[in-house]
Design an enzyme around this catalytic site. Structure first.
Site, PDB file in Angstrom:
ATOM      1  N   SER A 241      41.845 -18.472  10.018  1.00  0.00           N
ATOM      2  CA  SER A 241      42.632 -19.655   9.700  1.00  0.00           C
ATOM      3  C   SER A 241      42.904 -19.697   8.206  1.00  0.00           C
ATOM      4  O   SER A 241      42.080 -19.236   7.403  1.00  0.00           O
ATOM      5  CB  SER A 241      41.871 -20.928  10.109  1.00  0.00           C
ATOM      6  OG  SER A 241      42.482 -22.086   9.587  1.00  0.00           O
TER       7      SER A 241
ATOM      8  N   ARG B 151      44.221 -21.742  26.883  1.00  0.00           N
ATOM      9  CA  ARG B 151      45.217 -22.690  26.410  1.00  0.00           C
ATOM     10  C   ARG B 151      45.515 -22.411  24.939  1.00  0.00           C
ATOM     11  O   ARG B 151      44.849 -21.601  24.300  1.00  0.00           O
ATOM     12  CB  ARG B 151      44.733 -24.135  26.573  1.00  0.00           C
ATOM     13  CG  ARG B 151      43.525 -24.474  25.714  1.00  0.00           C
ATOM     14  CD  ARG B 151      43.092 -25.912  25.916  1.00  0.00           C
ATOM     15  NE  ARG B 151      42.013 -26.279  25.013  1.00  0.00           N
ATOM     16  CZ  ARG B 151      41.453 -27.484  24.966  1.00  0.00           C
ATOM     17  NH1 ARG B 151      41.868 -28.427  25.799  1.00  0.00           N
ATOM     18  NH2 ARG B 151      40.482 -27.741  24.105  1.00  0.00           N
TER      19      ARG B 151
ATOM     20  N   TYR C 193      34.485 -26.066   9.531  1.00  0.00           N
ATOM     21  CA  TYR C 193      35.409 -25.130  10.188  1.00  0.00           C
ATOM     22  C   TYR C 193      35.971 -24.132   9.180  1.00  0.00           C
ATOM     23  O   TYR C 193      35.990 -22.923   9.414  1.00  0.00           O
ATOM     24  CB  TYR C 193      36.515 -25.928  10.859  1.00  0.00           C
ATOM     25  CG  TYR C 193      37.653 -25.125  11.421  1.00  0.00           C
ATOM     26  CD1 TYR C 193      37.548 -24.522  12.666  1.00  0.00           C
ATOM     27  CD2 TYR C 193      38.860 -25.004  10.730  1.00  0.00           C
ATOM     28  CE1 TYR C 193      38.605 -23.793  13.196  1.00  0.00           C
ATOM     29  CE2 TYR C 193      39.919 -24.293  11.254  1.00  0.00           C
ATOM     30  CZ  TYR C 193      39.789 -23.691  12.486  1.00  0.00           C
ATOM     31  OH  TYR C 193      40.838 -22.977  13.009  1.00  0.00           O
TER      32      TYR C 193
ATOM     33  N   GLY D   3      38.451 -18.005  24.687  1.00  0.00           N
ATOM     34  CA  GLY D   3      39.248 -19.215  24.525  1.00  0.00           C
ATOM     35  C   GLY D   3      40.694 -18.996  24.899  1.00  0.00           C
ATOM     36  O   GLY D   3      41.594 -19.623  24.338  1.00  0.00           O
TER      37      GLY D   3
ATOM     38  N   ALA E 257      34.687 -23.258   6.332  1.00  0.00           N
ATOM     39  CA  ALA E 257      33.612 -22.379   5.885  1.00  0.00           C
ATOM     40  C   ALA E 257      33.318 -21.303   6.927  1.00  0.00           C
ATOM     41  O   ALA E 257      33.087 -20.140   6.589  1.00  0.00           O
ATOM     42  CB  ALA E 257      32.353 -23.200   5.604  1.00  0.00           C
ATOM     43  N   ALA E 258      33.347 -21.698   8.202  1.00  0.00           N
ATOM     44  CA  ALA E 258      33.101 -20.725   9.266  1.00  0.00           C
ATOM     45  C   ALA E 258      34.183 -19.658   9.302  1.00  0.00           C
ATOM     46  O   ALA E 258      33.899 -18.463   9.479  1.00  0.00           O
ATOM     47  CB  ALA E 258      33.021 -21.439  10.617  1.00  0.00           C
ATOM     48  N   LYS E 259      35.436 -20.063   9.123  1.00  0.00           N
ATOM     49  CA  LYS E 259      36.532 -19.100   9.151  1.00  0.00           C
ATOM     50  C   LYS E 259      36.485 -18.170   7.940  1.00  0.00           C
ATOM     51  O   LYS E 259      36.849 -16.992   8.034  1.00  0.00           O
ATOM     52  CB  LYS E 259      37.875 -19.824   9.226  1.00  0.00           C
ATOM     53  CG  LYS E 259      38.122 -20.533  10.553  1.00  0.00           C
ATOM     54  CD  LYS E 259      38.147 -19.571  11.723  1.00  0.00           C
ATOM     55  CE  LYS E 259      38.590 -20.248  13.009  1.00  0.00           C
ATOM     56  NZ  LYS E 259      38.646 -19.318  14.160  1.00  0.00           N
TER      57      LYS E 259
ATOM     58  N   ASN F 295      39.027 -15.492  19.733  1.00  0.00           N
ATOM     59  CA  ASN F 295      39.913 -16.623  19.445  1.00  0.00           C
ATOM     60  C   ASN F 295      39.220 -17.973  19.607  1.00  0.00           C
ATOM     61  O   ASN F 295      39.594 -18.934  18.941  1.00  0.00           O
ATOM     62  CB  ASN F 295      41.129 -16.572  20.376  1.00  0.00           C
ATOM     63  CG  ASN F 295      41.884 -17.876  20.396  1.00  0.00           C
ATOM     64  OD1 ASN F 295      42.635 -18.198  19.481  1.00  0.00           O
ATOM     65  ND2 ASN F 295      41.670 -18.674  21.450  1.00  0.00           N
TER      66      ASN F 295
END
Length: 269
Positions: free
Chosen positions: A136, A15, A149, A12, A151-153, A85
């Site tokens: 995050s 940008r 999101y 990623g 929970a994933a982090k 990332n």
């Protein structure tokens, strides 16, 4: 420079925060490969004119990921740093998205970094390299509208700590935990310039982070200065968030002018 002769992959990295990380690695002397499903609108270039090489890959496709890292090995002969990332999520309340949509967020933000790390492990082990996860602050506090999101982090930080133990001593694994970062997509999350400035004032340091500042933290974790750092989470959030109750309390006089009365949601680009 700190990373002369090193080869780094930034997923990623075309940008936003990823491009900032790629520029920081270029400035530190590394050869940098950035990957994403779509090419960047313009090349990722450091201030001294060095450019990252772009290769396309869908990180959710394990076969494509294996092929990607085989290409990195053929071209560069080694891999010293993998920065996981790639990620993100649209704003969507839990009730507004079915299980499939939320599962795709988990796939991109948790499963894909695991897939990439496994595919890169042999190269990283040979180079005694490192993995840098980009987490995050959503991992450790409520994230309404981006619950999957967050929970994933949270899972990503746990994954990194376990990987750091399993893959030691050959491969170090750490996590950067950014707060709110100003990118080309900030207006989608915070509004116009006035809104972005107002959100920045809720941060103790008074502003959002710049992508290159996240990149400098990543360079540190990849460098020899962090040789004894593994299984760690490095907060890069400008001091975090001022507790909401401080803005609402009436004891000891009125709340300071401009004091925030709530929390904000971070996005990484």
């Amino acid at each position: 420079m700190e990373l002369d002769g090193r080869v780094a992959v930034v997923t990623g990295g075309t940008r936003g925060v990823g491009a900032g990380i790629a520029r920081a690695f270029l400035a530190a002397g590394a050869e940098v490969v950035v990957c994403a499903r779509r090419p960047p609108e313009s090349p990722v270039i450091s201030d001294d004119g060095r450019a990252a090489r772009y290769l396309p890959v869908d990180l959710r496709d394990p076969a494509a990921v294996e092929h990607f890292f085989a290409g990195v090995e053929r071209r560069h002969g080694r891999l010293d740093v993998l920065v996981n990332n790639a990620g993100g999520a649209p704003y969507r309340l839990l009730r507004d998205g079915g299980p499939g949509r939320h599962a795709r967020v988990l796939e991109l933000n948790l499963v894909a970094p695991l897939t990439a790390s496994l595919a890169a492990h042999g190269l990283l082990r040979a180079a005694r390299g490192c993995v840098v996860m980009v987490g995050s602050v959503s991992a450790s506090r409520p994230s309404p509208g981006t619950a999957a999101y967050g929970a994933a982090k949270a899972g990503l930080e746990s994954l990194a700590r376990s990987m750091a133990v399993e893959w030691a001593p050959e491969v170090r694994v750490n996590t950067i935990v950014p707060g709110m970062v100003r990118t080309e997509l900030s207006h989608l999350h915070y509004g116009d310039e006035q809104g972005i400035a107002a959100v920045g004032r809720t941060v103790p340091l008074g502003r959002l982070a710049e992508p290159d500042e996240i990149g400098e933290a990543a360079v540190f974790l990849a460098s020899g200065r962090a040789a004894y750092v593994s299984g760690a989470s490095l907060l890069v959030h400008g001091g975090g968030e001022r507790p909401a109750f401080l803005g609402a309390a009436t004891v000891n006089g009125a709340a300071p002018a401009g004091a925030p009365t709530g929390t904000t949601d971070d996005k990484e680009g």
